[in-house]
Design a protein around this motif. Structure first.
Motif, PDB file in Angstrom:
ATOM      1  N   THR A 173     -19.746  58.021  19.662  1.00  0.00           N
ATOM      2  CA  THR A 173     -19.226  58.488  21.071  1.00  0.00           C
ATOM      3  C   THR A 173     -17.889  59.185  21.130  1.00  0.00           C
ATOM      4  OG1 THR A 173     -20.183  56.420  22.046  1.00  0.00           O
ATOM      5  CG2 THR A 173     -18.434  57.412  23.177  1.00  0.00           C
ATOM      6  N   PRO A 174     -16.890  58.682  20.469  1.00  0.00           N
ATOM      7  CA  PRO A 174     -15.690  59.827  20.618  1.00  0.00           C
ATOM      8  C   PRO A 174     -15.936  60.964  20.066  1.00  0.00           C
ATOM      9  CG  PRO A 174     -15.222  57.906  19.023  1.00  0.00           C
ATOM     10  CD  PRO A 174     -16.640  57.509  19.680  1.00  0.00           C
ATOM     11  N   ILE A 175     -16.579  61.189  18.756  1.00  0.00           N
ATOM     12  CA  ILE A 175     -17.086  62.539  18.270  1.00  0.00           C
ATOM     13  C   ILE A 175     -17.610  63.447  19.242  1.00  0.00           C
ATOM     14  CG2 ILE A 175     -18.235  63.633  16.522  1.00  0.00           C
ATOM     15  CD1 ILE A 175     -16.090  62.551  15.012  1.00  0.00           C
ATOM     16  N   ALA A 176     -18.708  62.755  20.090  1.00  0.00           N
ATOM     17  CA  ALA A 176     -19.518  63.448  21.074  1.00  0.00           C
ATOM     18  C   ALA A 176     -18.478  64.011  22.091  1.00  0.00           C
ATOM     19  CB  ALA A 176     -20.459  62.605  21.483  1.00  0.00           C
ATOM     20  N   GLN A 177     -17.610  63.206  22.530  1.00  0.00           N
ATOM     21  CA  GLN A 177     -16.785  63.466  23.697  1.00  0.00           C
ATOM     22  C   GLN A 177     -15.748  64.548  23.206  1.00  0.00           C
ATOM     23  OE1 GLN A 177     -15.608  59.296  23.769  1.00  0.00           O
ATOM     24  NE2 GLN A 177     -16.503  58.951  25.607  1.00  0.00           N
ATOM     25  N   LEU A 178     -15.203  64.443  22.041  1.00  0.00           N
ATOM     26  CA  LEU A 178     -14.251  65.636  21.720  1.00  0.00           C
ATOM     27  C   LEU A 178     -14.931  66.649  21.374  1.00  0.00           C
ATOM     28  CD1 LEU A 178     -11.173  65.643  21.089  1.00  0.00           C
ATOM     29  CD2 LEU A 178     -11.711  65.385  18.606  1.00  0.00           C
ATOM     30  N   GLY A 182     -14.322  58.436  30.016  1.00  0.00           N
ATOM     31  CA  GLY A 182     -14.614  57.289  30.672  1.00  0.00           C
ATOM     32  C   GLY A 182     -14.905  57.024  31.997  1.00  0.00           C
ATOM     33  N   GLY A 183     -15.900  56.393  32.618  1.00  0.00           N
ATOM     34  CA  GLY A 183     -16.181  56.180  33.986  1.00  0.00           C
ATOM     35  C   GLY A 183     -14.888  55.681  34.644  1.00  0.00           C
ATOM     36  N   THR A 184     -14.268  54.663  34.024  1.00  0.00           N
ATOM     37  CA  THR A 184     -13.037  54.114  34.972  1.00  0.00           C
ATOM     38  C   THR A 184     -11.834  55.031  34.848  1.00  0.00           C
ATOM     39  OG1 THR A 184     -13.836  51.841  34.051  1.00  0.00           O
ATOM     40  CG2 THR A 184     -11.558  51.978  34.793  1.00  0.00           C
ATOM     41  N   SER A 185     -11.898  56.154  33.930  1.00  0.00           N
ATOM     42  CA  SER A 185     -10.558  57.220  33.871  1.00  0.00           C
ATOM     43  C   SER A 185     -10.604  57.742  35.235  1.00  0.00           C
ATOM     44  CB  SER A 185     -10.850  57.929  32.716  1.00  0.00           C
ATOM     45  OG  SER A 185     -11.893  58.882  32.796  1.00  0.00           O
ATOM     46  N   ASN A 186     -11.771  57.980  36.018  1.00  0.00           N
ATOM     47  CA  ASN A 186     -11.883  58.560  37.150  1.00  0.00           C
ATOM     48  C   ASN A 186     -10.904  57.930  38.116  1.00  0.00           C
ATOM     49  OD1 ASN A 186     -13.355  61.161  36.744  1.00  0.00           O
ATOM     50  ND2 ASN A 186     -15.130  59.741  36.529  1.00  0.00           N
ATOM     51  N   ARG A 242     -15.873  63.221  32.491  1.00  0.00           N
ATOM     52  CA  ARG A 242     -15.241  62.001  32.208  1.00  0.00           C
ATOM     53  C   ARG A 242     -16.546  60.933  32.288  1.00  0.00           C
ATOM     54  NH1 ARG A 242     -10.077  62.471  32.357  1.00  0.00           N
ATOM     55  NH2 ARG A 242      -8.694  63.867  33.933  1.00  0.00           N
ATOM     56  N   GLN A 243     -17.317  60.925  33.098  1.00  0.00           N
ATOM     57  CA  GLN A 243     -18.395  59.999  33.112  1.00  0.00           C
ATOM     58  C   GLN A 243     -19.545  60.265  32.170  1.00  0.00           C
ATOM     59  OE1 GLN A 243     -19.649  59.268  37.164  1.00  0.00           O
ATOM     60  NE2 GLN A 243     -21.156  57.888  36.699  1.00  0.00           N
ATOM     61  N   PHE A 244     -19.973  61.476  31.729  1.00  0.00           N
ATOM     62  CA  PHE A 244     -21.009  61.730  31.189  1.00  0.00           C
ATOM     63  C   PHE A 244     -20.759  62.662  29.856  1.00  0.00           C
ATOM     64  CE2 PHE A 244     -23.010  62.457  35.304  1.00  0.00           C
ATOM     65  CZ  PHE A 244     -23.616  60.837  35.467  1.00  0.00           C
ATOM     66  N   GLY A 245     -19.483  62.385  29.269  1.00  0.00           N
ATOM     67  CA  GLY A 245     -18.879  63.427  28.204  1.00  0.00           C
ATOM     68  C   GLY A 245     -19.565  63.125  27.153  1.00  0.00           C
ATOM     69  N   TRP A 303     -22.527  61.775  26.635  1.00  0.00           N
ATOM     70  CA  TRP A 303     -24.041  62.195  26.845  1.00  0.00           C
ATOM     71  C   TRP A 303     -23.976  63.895  26.497  1.00  0.00           C
ATOM     72  CZ3 TRP A 303     -26.913  65.510  29.737  1.00  0.00           C
ATOM     73  CH2 TRP A 303     -28.153  65.576  29.544  1.00  0.00           C
ATOM     74  N   MET A 304     -23.248  64.373  27.211  1.00  0.00           N
ATOM     75  CA  MET A 304     -23.151  65.977  27.170  1.00  0.00           C
ATOM     76  C   MET A 304     -22.658  66.307  25.676  1.00  0.00           C
ATOM     77  SD  MET A 304     -21.665  67.284  30.798  1.00  0.00           S
ATOM     78  CE  MET A 304     -20.313  66.203  30.889  1.00  0.00           C
ATOM     79  N   GLY A 305     -21.871  65.825  25.381  1.00  0.00           N
ATOM     80  CA  GLY A 305     -21.440  66.178  23.740  1.00  0.00           C
ATOM     81  C   GLY A 305     -22.622  65.785  22.846  1.00  0.00           C
ATOM     82  N   ALA A 306     -23.271  64.777  22.968  1.00  0.00           N
ATOM     83  CA  ALA A 306     -24.410  64.477  22.077  1.00  0.00           C
ATOM     84  C   ALA A 306     -25.534  65.701  22.473  1.00  0.00           C
ATOM     85  CB  ALA A 306     -25.044  63.279  22.209  1.00  0.00           C
ATOM     86  N   CYS A 307     -25.772  66.077  23.468  1.00  0.00           N
ATOM     87  CA  CYS A 307     -26.880  67.160  23.876  1.00  0.00           C
ATOM     88  C   CYS A 307     -26.393  68.190  22.886  1.00  0.00           C
ATOM     89  CB  CYS A 307     -26.817  67.430  25.459  1.00  0.00           C
ATOM     90  SG  CYS A 307     -27.513  65.994  26.378  1.00  0.00           S
ATOM     91  N   ASN A 308     -25.065  68.430  23.134  1.00  0.00           N
ATOM     92  CA  ASN A 308     -24.612  69.971  22.379  1.00  0.00           C
ATOM     93  C   ASN A 308     -25.091  69.820  20.845  1.00  0.00           C
ATOM     94  OD1 ASN A 308     -21.453  69.987  24.270  1.00  0.00           O
ATOM     95  ND2 ASN A 308     -23.375  70.908  24.963  1.00  0.00           N
ATOM     96  N   LEU A 309     -24.778  68.775  20.251  1.00  0.00           N
ATOM     97  CA  LEU A 309     -25.126  68.650  18.890  1.00  0.00           C
ATOM     98  C   LEU A 309     -26.751  68.710  18.824  1.00  0.00           C
ATOM     99  CD1 LEU A 309     -22.683  65.738  17.862  1.00  0.00           C
ATOM    100  CD2 LEU A 309     -22.557  68.061  17.261  1.00  0.00           C
TER     101      LEU A 309
END
Length: 429
Positions: free
Chosen positions: A132-137, A328-332, A377-380, A382-388
């Motif tokens: 997850t953090p790799i995908a987000q970054l 993360g969702g709560t960070s909003n 923040r909420q879907f980061g 998922w979107m990062g995993a999509c990029n990969l």
């Protein structure tokens, strides 16, 4: 050879599951990760509308501490994705690659079980588990950074250097969105005369206790946090049409930083212990991460090459703190990213005053608000995993994207059948 079918990407969070094709900009499915069990037939029910249609059933969870623990029923969650991903039409799992996200503290046993379900039950042709953090970054376009993920059930702090997670300095705790929910629920109940049914629409008053907990969490508490706290409402309307006051003292996000600040009835909150990071609030969690990283990177004082290593360490720290990803969702929550960065600034000025740090947060918060920032923040993850995953579909003959993806992140069914568990342990370690 590039794959023609886009990968199916599933990000199982404790609160919601985000899923869709890697070719999409946003997940086509966002639904509760909880499931219900039909009291009469014993069948598993997945999906928000489906769960709410039968409130008498028991509602259960699939994840604990950010990890899947209920593998017997996670398959129903994944199958629900395949049955609804194409505008609520079903697709054949055998024809699409599958990508799942996982927390950095996931276990080898869990990875093996997930892989087994993917290849043997769903029969996908190619599979990947992405941290997850790799995908987000990766989504943020960076390979080095400090990922601060404030989700529903877990808050985690993950330092990543040149695309490599520094596992010994990764810490997480349960002081996250659900912990904030406990404080919000305590407040709402105190204002509604401690009657749970006052927080529910009338049609759900006869529901099971677990359904009531599920509904209040996914609807009332979430609604209160997003409206009352973010938009500074003076009053909030409960489902029974009564109104309760919303004051400044109800900014429960403070509990993420100081978990022992407010007491909760029937909840024991342990005092923080230095060698137990999970007992600490968010600021201390970040501090412990940085101190651990410092201990692992700084050279011994008697090291002959200490000057060069110290210079290298300074550059690493400078780059790390110049690429802070708050997600993360709560960070909003209103003002939360600013509070985090202000605490980091004060912390580094006090403990690392010799280092010329700068601070930058991704994504940049705009004063007018930005829906893209909310989605990031909420879907980061998922979107990062999509990029990969999209690297599998690169048809450019001059590009090595497909080979890189297969070599580093994906396992084919043929390789799984030939090499088995050893391949999974090595590829997804």
């Amino acid at each position: 050879m590039a794959y023609t079918s886009p990968a199916v990407v599933i990000d199982n969070g404790s609160y919601t599951t985000k899923a869709g094709f890697a070719s999409e900009d946003l997940p086509s499915l966002v639904f509760s990760t909880n499931y219900a069990v039909d009291n009469k037939t014993g069948s598993v029910i997945v999906g928000d509308d489906e769960i709410c249609a039968q409130p008498e059933n028991e509602v259960m969870t699939l994840l604990d501490n950010g990890l899947i623990y209920n593998f017997d029923n996670i398959v129903h969650n994944w199958q629900y994705v395949y049955d609804n991903i194409d505008n609520h039409n079903a697709i054949d799992a055998k024809e699409f690659p599958l990508v799942l996200t996982e927390q950095s503290w996931n276990t080898s046993k869990n990875r093996l079980t997930a892989t087994q379900i993917a290849f043997e039950t769903l029969e996908v042709p190619i599979f990947s588990l992405v941290k997850t953090p790799i995908a987000q970054l990766y989504r943020a376009g960076r390979s080095t950074g400090l990922v601060i993920d404030v989700g529903a059930s877990v808050t985690s702090v993950t330092p990543i250097l040149d695309g490599i997670i520094q596992h010994k300095s990764c810490f997480h705790s349960k002081y996250a969105g659900n912990f904030v929910n406990l404080h919000v629920l305590d407040y709402l109940q105190s204002q509604s005369k401690q009657v749970v049914n006052n927080l529910l629409p009338k049609q759900y008053h006869g529901g099971s206790d677990s359904f009531k907990t599920y509904y209040i969490s996914h609807n009332v508490l979430q609604d209160y946090k997003s409206l009352a706290l973010n938009y500074q409402l003076r009053n909030y309307q409960l489902p029974n049409n009564t109104h309760i006051p919303v004051g400044d003292s109800t900014n429960f996000l403070e509990s993420l930083f100081q978990p022992t600040l407010r007491k909760l009835p029937d909840v024991v909150i342990p005092e923080p212990v230095v060698d137990k990071p999970h007992t600490h609030g968010l600021t201390n969690l970040i501090f412990l991460c940085l101190k651990s990283l410092e201990a692992s990177l700084l050279p011994p004082t008697n090291d002959s090459s200490s000057h060069n290593k110290l210079a290298k360490f300074t550059e690493i720290f400078k780059e790390l703190l110049s690429n802070i990803l708050i997600t993360g969702g709560t960070s909003n929550g209103s003002g939360l990213p600013e509070s985090i960065i202000n605490d980091i600034r004060a912390m580094t000025q006090q403990y690392y005053s010799n280092y010329p740090f700068s601070y930058s947060i991704y994504p940049i918060r705009h004063s007018t608000g930005d829906s893209n920032e909310t989605w990031d923040r909420q879907f980061g993850a998922w979107m990062g995993a999509c990029n990969l995953a999209s690297m599998l579909n690169d048809s450019n003959e001059q590009s090595n994207s497909v080979k890189i993806a297969l070599d580093n992140w994906f396992v084919t069914k043929a390789d799984y059948e030939e090499l088995g568990e050893d391949l999974i342990v090595e590829k997804f370690k």
